[in-house]
Design a protein around this motif. Structure first.
Motif, PDB file in Angstrom:
ATOM      1  N   PHE A 268       7.886  -7.133   3.532  1.00  0.00           N
ATOM      2  CA  PHE A 268       6.453  -6.961   3.273  1.00  0.00           C
ATOM      3  C   PHE A 268       6.234  -6.458   1.849  1.00  0.00           C
ATOM      4  CE2 PHE A 268       2.555  -4.463   3.196  1.00  0.00           C
ATOM      5  CZ  PHE A 268       1.645  -5.303   3.813  1.00  0.00           C
ATOM      6  N   GLN A 269       7.000  -5.460   1.451  1.00  0.00           N
ATOM      7  CA  GLN A 269       6.900  -4.902   0.087  1.00  0.00           C
ATOM      8  C   GLN A 269       7.135  -5.968  -0.971  1.00  0.00           C
ATOM      9  OE1 GLN A 269       9.573  -1.758  -0.836  1.00  0.00           O
ATOM     10  NE2 GLN A 269       8.591  -0.238   0.492  1.00  0.00           N
ATOM     11  N   SER A 270       8.136  -6.811  -0.720  1.00  0.00           N
ATOM     12  CA  SER A 270       8.581  -7.763  -1.739  1.00  0.00           C
ATOM     13  C   SER A 270       7.496  -8.760  -2.138  1.00  0.00           C
ATOM     14  CB  SER A 270       9.815  -8.522  -1.245  1.00  0.00           C
ATOM     15  OG  SER A 270       9.483  -9.435  -0.202  1.00  0.00           O
ATOM     16  N   LYS A 271       6.456  -8.899  -1.324  1.00  0.00           N
ATOM     17  CA  LYS A 271       5.389  -9.846  -1.626  1.00  0.00           C
ATOM     18  C   LYS A 271       4.354  -9.256  -2.594  1.00  0.00           C
ATOM     19  CE  LYS A 271       7.141 -12.821   1.216  1.00  0.00           C
ATOM     20  NZ  LYS A 271       6.420 -13.436   2.343  1.00  0.00           N
ATOM     21  N   PHE A 272       4.505  -7.957  -2.922  1.00  0.00           N
ATOM     22  CA  PHE A 272       3.574  -7.271  -3.815  1.00  0.00           C
ATOM     23  C   PHE A 272       4.267  -6.857  -5.107  1.00  0.00           C
ATOM     24  CE2 PHE A 272       1.615  -6.774   0.291  1.00  0.00           C
ATOM     25  CZ  PHE A 272       0.249  -6.695   0.051  1.00  0.00           C
ATOM     26  N   ASN A 273       3.492  -6.772  -6.164  1.00  0.00           N
ATOM     27  CA  ASN A 273       3.947  -6.191  -7.419  1.00  0.00           C
ATOM     28  C   ASN A 273       3.332  -4.808  -7.548  1.00  0.00           C
ATOM     29  OD1 ASN A 273       5.514  -8.367  -8.569  1.00  0.00           O
ATOM     30  ND2 ASN A 273       3.590  -9.473  -8.760  1.00  0.00           N
ATOM     31  N   LEU A 274       4.178  -3.787  -7.685  1.00  0.00           N
ATOM     32  CA  LEU A 274       3.687  -2.414  -7.738  1.00  0.00           C
ATOM     33  C   LEU A 274       3.081  -2.108  -9.103  1.00  0.00           C
ATOM     34  CD1 LEU A 274       6.563  -0.446  -5.945  1.00  0.00           C
ATOM     35  CD2 LEU A 274       4.555  -1.560  -4.948  1.00  0.00           C
ATOM     36  N   PHE A 275       1.922  -1.429  -9.089  1.00  0.00           N
ATOM     37  CA  PHE A 275       1.329  -1.017 -10.363  1.00  0.00           C
ATOM     38  C   PHE A 275       1.044   0.480 -10.407  1.00  0.00           C
ATOM     39  CE2 PHE A 275      -2.322  -2.328  -7.762  1.00  0.00           C
ATOM     40  CZ  PHE A 275      -3.234  -1.294  -7.958  1.00  0.00           C
ATOM     41  N   LYS A 276       1.341   1.176  -9.327  1.00  0.00           N
ATOM     42  CA  LYS A 276       1.201   2.634  -9.341  1.00  0.00           C
ATOM     43  C   LYS A 276       2.151   3.228  -8.306  1.00  0.00           C
ATOM     44  CE  LYS A 276      -2.146   6.412  -9.176  1.00  0.00           C
ATOM     45  NZ  LYS A 276      -3.598   6.768  -9.080  1.00  0.00           N
ATOM     46  N   ILE A 277       2.906   4.248  -8.728  1.00  0.00           N
ATOM     47  CA  ILE A 277       3.846   4.917  -7.831  1.00  0.00           C
ATOM     48  C   ILE A 277       3.625   6.417  -7.910  1.00  0.00           C
ATOM     49  CG2 ILE A 277       6.272   5.353  -7.282  1.00  0.00           C
ATOM     50  CD1 ILE A 277       6.941   2.655  -8.565  1.00  0.00           C
ATOM     51  N   GLU A 278       3.379   7.031  -6.761  1.00  0.00           N
ATOM     52  CA  GLU A 278       3.206   8.480  -6.686  1.00  0.00           C
ATOM     53  C   GLU A 278       4.432   9.078  -6.005  1.00  0.00           C
ATOM     54  OE1 GLU A 278       0.942  10.474  -7.838  1.00  0.00           O
ATOM     55  OE2 GLU A 278      -0.494   9.011  -8.607  1.00  0.00           O
ATOM     56  N   THR A 279       5.003  10.099  -6.627  1.00  0.00           N
ATOM     57  CA  THR A 279       6.222  10.689  -6.072  1.00  0.00           C
ATOM     58  C   THR A 279       5.951  11.668  -4.949  1.00  0.00           C
ATOM     59  OG1 THR A 279       6.181  12.437  -7.757  1.00  0.00           O
ATOM     60  CG2 THR A 279       7.441  10.443  -8.260  1.00  0.00           C
ATOM     61  N   HIS A 280       4.713  12.134  -4.824  1.00  0.00           N
ATOM     62  CA  HIS A 280       4.390  13.129  -3.804  1.00  0.00           C
ATOM     63  C   HIS A 280       3.247  12.626  -2.943  1.00  0.00           C
ATOM     64  CE1 HIS A 280       4.025  16.910  -1.790  1.00  0.00           C
ATOM     65  NE2 HIS A 280       2.818  17.157  -2.257  1.00  0.00           N
ATOM     66  N   TYR A 281       3.415  12.760  -1.651  1.00  0.00           N
ATOM     67  CA  TYR A 281       2.388  12.296  -0.710  1.00  0.00           C
ATOM     68  C   TYR A 281       2.314  13.308   0.432  1.00  0.00           C
ATOM     69  CZ  TYR A 281      -0.244   8.902   2.119  1.00  0.00           C
ATOM     70  OH  TYR A 281      -1.193   8.254   2.855  1.00  0.00           O
ATOM     71  N   PRO A 282       1.421  14.285   0.332  1.00  0.00           N
ATOM     72  CA  PRO A 282       1.379  15.388   1.304  1.00  0.00           C
ATOM     73  C   PRO A 282       1.225  14.947   2.752  1.00  0.00           C
ATOM     74  CG  PRO A 282      -0.028  15.852  -0.587  1.00  0.00           C
ATOM     75  CD  PRO A 282       0.402  14.426  -0.717  1.00  0.00           C
ATOM     76  N   THR A 283       0.523  13.835   2.998  1.00  0.00           N
ATOM     77  CA  THR A 283       0.270  13.430   4.382  1.00  0.00           C
ATOM     78  C   THR A 283       1.340  12.477   4.931  1.00  0.00           C
ATOM     79  OG1 THR A 283      -1.154  11.617   3.643  1.00  0.00           O
ATOM     80  CG2 THR A 283      -2.222  13.722   4.138  1.00  0.00           C
ATOM     81  N   LEU A 284       2.458  12.324   4.218  1.00  0.00           N
ATOM     82  CA  LEU A 284       3.542  11.477   4.719  1.00  0.00           C
ATOM     83  C   LEU A 284       3.988  11.940   6.099  1.00  0.00           C
ATOM     84  CD1 LEU A 284       5.675   9.243   4.270  1.00  0.00           C
ATOM     85  CD2 LEU A 284       7.135  10.983   3.232  1.00  0.00           C
ATOM     86  N   ILE A 285       4.007  13.249   6.297  1.00  0.00           N
ATOM     87  CA  ILE A 285       4.436  13.802   7.583  1.00  0.00           C
ATOM     88  C   ILE A 285       3.537  13.297   8.707  1.00  0.00           C
ATOM     89  CG2 ILE A 285       4.576  15.943   8.922  1.00  0.00           C
ATOM     90  CD1 ILE A 285       5.742  17.307   6.485  1.00  0.00           C
TER      91      ILE A 285
END
Length: 284
Positions: A224-241
């Motif tokens: 699924f990821q491979s079909k997209f080109n990333l243009f923003k990456i955040e290293t911290h995501y508080p609600t991941l839990i």
């Protein structure tokens, strides 16, 4: 409105249907009826005002806020169905798009012991449905949104209209089903919203590159990821839990369950203070 049929089509359990009619009977009480009218006015005034009023409503009528929110959202769904009909949009798409209401109630009951909707968490999400901005089309959901920043390679500027992609839980993420959803979305939004030259964006923890380090190339998430080109990456995501460890928001890292390889990998990364955030990708 035949609410019994309506709730059936929205896939509510018998518990949900019983609760709705139990609350619905209270409309004969003048105080409850007046507070309900004010709640609907508060909803129209915005999320923050609505959230504050729900707490007052709950205290005065001795009904959990999750249950009041559930009841009000059913009433709002009824109005949304009328909008679907006026636009000529299929009722099947309506019921598919709003099925998250029942799933959310069941999930809240399972995790927190109260049947209903956590309004303070999901109010923004369901407003997309009620405002005819989010639709489920096949395997995926799509909402009309503005691009958060310029993406020159795609000729997109900040604020341009794009379609946000969401991945409902509970089903396998099969590539052919996803591609069928993109195809359906292009036709749907062109027909009903006059959106041409459609671009899809996906902002999710499922898009972050760290998953490529722990999942096999054959993983449906990686594909699924491979079909997209990333243009923003955040290293911290508080609600991941919230997503990987539902119901464990107040637990320490050592207390989090590690039943799956993904959960174990996430705990390890968070303990090592490594990136476990979210990313935004774009595709045609």
């Amino acid at each position: 409105m035949n609410y019994a049929h309506f709730l059936d089509r929205l896939t509510f359990s018998q518990k949900g249907k019983n609760l709705f009619f139990e609350i619905h009977k209270k409309n004969s009480d003048e105080h409850f009826s007046e507070m309900l009218k004010e709640a609907l006015n508060a909803y129209n005034a915005g999320d923050e005002i609505f959230g504050k009023y729900i707490k007052e409503f709950s205290e005065q009528c001795d009904i959990p806020p999750e249950q009041i929110t559930f009841y009000i959202y059913i009433l709002l769904s009824e109005k949304t169905l009328d909008q679907y009909k006026s636009r000529g949009i299929s009722e099947d798409i309506f019921y598919s798009s709003l099925a998250d209401l029942a799933r959310n109630c069941e999930r809240t009951d399972e995790l927190y012991g109260v049947y209903g909707i956590q309004q303070e968490i999901y109010r923004c999400w369901f407003r997309l449905n009620f405002d005819l901005r989010l639709f489920r089309l096949g395997r995926l959901e799509f909402d009309i949104r503005e691009c958060p920043e310029d993406v020159p390679d795609y000729g997109v500027k900040t604020g341009d209209t794009v379609l946000g992609v969401h991945i409902p839980k509970g089903e396998n993420l099969l590539d052919d089903e996803c591609e069928a959803s993109y195809k359906e979305a292009r036709c749907f939004f062109k027909k009903y919203f006059n959106i041409e030259n459609i671009l899809f964006t996906c902002a999710s923890w499922l898009m972050h590159p760290w998953l490529n380090d722990v999942l096999p190339k054959s993983s449906s998430i990686v594909i699924f990821q491979s079909k997209f080109n990333l243009f923003k990456i955040e290293t911290h995501y508080p609600t991941l839990i919230n997503w990987l460890f539902p119901g464990c928001e107040k637990k320490t890292l050592d207390e989090l369950p590690q039943k799956t390889s993904l959960q174990r990998a996430a705990v390890k990364r968070m303990k090592n203070r490594e990136a476990a955030g979210y990313a935004i990708g774009i595709r045609r």
